[in-house]
Design a protein around this motif. Structure first.
Motif, PDB file in Angstrom:
ATOM      1  N   CYS A 108      -8.812  -4.874  13.726  1.00 18.28           N
ATOM      2  CA  CYS A 108      -7.747  -4.487  12.793  1.00 18.28           C
ATOM      3  C   CYS A 108      -8.266  -4.383  11.364  1.00 18.28           C
ATOM      4  O   CYS A 108      -7.914  -3.457  10.636  1.00 18.28           O
ATOM      5  CB  CYS A 108      -6.588  -5.474  12.864  1.00 18.28           C
ATOM      6  SG  CYS A 108      -5.582  -5.289  14.332  1.00 18.28           S
ATOM      7  N   ARG A 109      -9.106  -5.314  10.975  1.00 23.68           N
ATOM      8  CA  ARG A 109      -9.662  -5.261   9.618  1.00 23.68           C
ATOM      9  C   ARG A 109     -10.550  -4.041   9.420  1.00 23.68           C
ATOM     10  O   ARG A 109     -10.481  -3.359   8.398  1.00 23.68           O
ATOM     11  CB  ARG A 109     -10.458  -6.534   9.329  1.00 23.68           C
ATOM     12  CG  ARG A 109      -9.580  -7.733   9.117  1.00 23.68           C
ATOM     13  CD  ARG A 109     -10.382  -8.968   8.867  1.00 23.68           C
ATOM     14  NE  ARG A 109      -9.499 -10.106   8.661  1.00 23.68           N
ATOM     15  CZ  ARG A 109      -9.887 -11.356   8.708  1.00 23.68           C
ATOM     16  NH1 ARG A 109     -11.149 -11.647   8.948  1.00 23.68           N
ATOM     17  NH2 ARG A 109      -9.032 -12.332   8.515  1.00 23.68           N
ATOM     18  N   LYS A 154      -9.654  -0.846   6.946  1.00 26.69           N
ATOM     19  CA  LYS A 154     -10.594  -0.420   5.914  1.00 26.69           C
ATOM     20  C   LYS A 154     -10.931   1.063   6.065  1.00 26.69           C
ATOM     21  O   LYS A 154     -10.995   1.793   5.073  1.00 26.69           O
ATOM     22  CB  LYS A 154     -11.878  -1.249   6.001  1.00 26.69           C
ATOM     23  CG  LYS A 154     -12.877  -0.919   4.927  1.00 26.69           C
ATOM     24  CD  LYS A 154     -14.098  -1.800   5.033  1.00 26.69           C
ATOM     25  CE  LYS A 154     -15.113  -1.411   3.975  1.00 26.69           C
ATOM     26  NZ  LYS A 154     -16.314  -2.231   4.065  1.00 26.69           N
ATOM     27  N   CYS A 155     -11.098   1.506   7.303  1.00 26.03           N
ATOM     28  CA  CYS A 155     -11.386   2.926   7.563  1.00 26.03           C
ATOM     29  C   CYS A 155     -10.239   3.811   7.092  1.00 26.03           C
ATOM     30  O   CYS A 155     -10.476   4.859   6.485  1.00 26.03           O
ATOM     31  CB  CYS A 155     -11.640   3.113   9.050  1.00 26.03           C
ATOM     32  SG  CYS A 155     -11.926   4.804   9.548  1.00 26.03           S
ATOM     33  N   VAL A 175      -7.970   3.152   4.749  1.00 25.31           N
ATOM     34  CA  VAL A 175      -7.884   3.136   3.285  1.00 25.31           C
ATOM     35  C   VAL A 175      -8.987   3.984   2.662  1.00 25.31           C
ATOM     36  O   VAL A 175      -8.735   4.767   1.741  1.00 25.31           O
ATOM     37  CB  VAL A 175      -7.942   1.686   2.755  1.00 25.31           C
ATOM     38  CG1 VAL A 175      -8.113   1.649   1.248  1.00 25.31           C
ATOM     39  CG2 VAL A 175      -6.690   0.928   3.161  1.00 25.31           C
ATOM     40  N   LEU A 176     -10.206   3.866   3.170  1.00 25.78           N
ATOM     41  CA  LEU A 176     -11.303   4.659   2.615  1.00 25.78           C
ATOM     42  C   LEU A 176     -11.083   6.154   2.829  1.00 25.78           C
ATOM     43  O   LEU A 176     -11.349   6.962   1.936  1.00 25.78           O
ATOM     44  CB  LEU A 176     -12.640   4.224   3.230  1.00 25.78           C
ATOM     45  CG  LEU A 176     -13.138   2.849   2.817  1.00 25.78           C
ATOM     46  CD1 LEU A 176     -14.410   2.496   3.580  1.00 25.78           C
ATOM     47  CD2 LEU A 176     -13.374   2.779   1.320  1.00 25.78           C
ATOM     48  N   LYS A 177     -10.586   6.516   4.006  1.00 22.01           N
ATOM     49  CA  LYS A 177     -10.314   7.930   4.264  1.00 22.01           C
ATOM     50  C   LYS A 177      -9.184   8.441   3.378  1.00 22.01           C
ATOM     51  O   LYS A 177      -9.236   9.562   2.869  1.00 22.01           O
ATOM     52  CB  LYS A 177      -9.968   8.142   5.733  1.00 22.01           C
ATOM     53  CG  LYS A 177      -9.843   9.587   6.091  1.00 22.01           C
ATOM     54  CD  LYS A 177      -9.800   9.794   7.577  1.00 22.01           C
ATOM     55  CE  LYS A 177      -9.840  11.279   7.853  1.00 22.01           C
ATOM     56  NZ  LYS A 177     -10.188  11.555   9.217  1.00 22.01           N
ATOM     57  N   ALA A 178      -8.149   7.632   3.174  1.00 22.36           N
ATOM     58  CA  ALA A 178      -7.048   8.043   2.301  1.00 22.36           C
ATOM     59  C   ALA A 178      -7.518   8.199   0.856  1.00 22.36           C
ATOM     60  O   ALA A 178      -7.100   9.129   0.161  1.00 22.36           O
ATOM     61  CB  ALA A 178      -5.906   7.035   2.387  1.00 22.36           C
ATOM     62  N   MET A 179      -8.383   7.309   0.414  1.00 21.11           N
ATOM     63  CA  MET A 179      -8.905   7.422  -0.949  1.00 21.11           C
ATOM     64  C   MET A 179      -9.792   8.652  -1.098  1.00 21.11           C
ATOM     65  O   MET A 179      -9.728   9.349  -2.104  1.00 21.11           O
ATOM     66  CB  MET A 179      -9.689   6.159  -1.314  1.00 21.11           C
ATOM     67  CG  MET A 179      -8.817   4.953  -1.588  1.00 21.11           C
ATOM     68  SD  MET A 179      -9.736   3.427  -1.865  1.00 21.11           S
ATOM     69  CE  MET A 179     -10.881   3.875  -3.129  1.00 21.11           C
ATOM     70  N   GLY A 239      -0.828  -7.674  11.194  1.00 17.43           N
ATOM     71  CA  GLY A 239      -2.074  -7.837  10.473  1.00 17.43           C
ATOM     72  C   GLY A 239      -2.681  -6.530  10.038  1.00 17.43           C
ATOM     73  O   GLY A 239      -3.308  -6.424   8.990  1.00 17.43           O
ATOM     74  N   LEU A 240      -2.471  -5.502  10.848  1.00 17.10           N
ATOM     75  CA  LEU A 240      -3.028  -4.197  10.508  1.00 17.10           C
ATOM     76  C   LEU A 240      -2.302  -3.626   9.306  1.00 17.10           C
ATOM     77  O   LEU A 240      -2.850  -3.112   8.392  1.00 17.10           O
ATOM     78  CB  LEU A 240      -2.915  -3.241  11.690  1.00 17.10           C
ATOM     79  CG  LEU A 240      -3.485  -1.858  11.510  1.00 17.10           C
ATOM     80  CD1 LEU A 240      -5.001  -1.947  11.314  1.00 17.10           C
ATOM     81  CD2 LEU A 240      -3.183  -1.018  12.717  1.00 17.10           C
TER      82      LEU A 240
END
Length: 110
Positions: A61-62, A66-67, A69-73, A109-110
């Motif tokens: 999930c972590r 992170k994947c 969020v990074l792709k959205a950014m 958690g996700l």
């Protein structure tokens, strides 16, 4: 599964492995229903299986969050969250097997 507007892509996860470890622990608890609570070896084994299962889910999930969020950014897109508060409760009425799988999925958690 991920949908990008044109196609659907399945992501391989370790959730089946976590579910398998959970079932191993529960089967040991059923098989040794009286002794597993009093036998230190069985108690530690069952706790270790549950811990490994939980750690697999938390780790994935972590990494996946992170994947996302990074792709959205990178693409400058927004992330929309859905309210999944009653998801497990509603599904558990319909299918016991699906409710068991959802119990391992850490959507909070996700």
């Amino acid at each position: 599964m991920i949908y990008n507007g044109r196609s659907v892509r399945r992501i391989n996860t370790r959730f089946p492995e976590a579910l398998y470890l959970k079932h191993l622990a529960e089967d040991a608890q059923k098989h040794y229903s009286y002794t597993w609570k009093r036998n230190r070896k069985w108690l530690e084994t069952i706790r270790a299986l549950h811990r490994r299962s939980r750690n697999i889910v938390i780790d994935w999930c972590r990494k996946f969050a992170k994947c996302i969020v990074l792709k959205a950014m990178r693409t400058r897109n927004a992330i929309v969250l859905e309210d999944l508060e009653k998801l497990w409760f509603n599904i558990s009425r319909e299918s016991r097997m699906l409710a068991d799988k959802l119990s391992r999925f850490a959507y909070r958690g996700l």
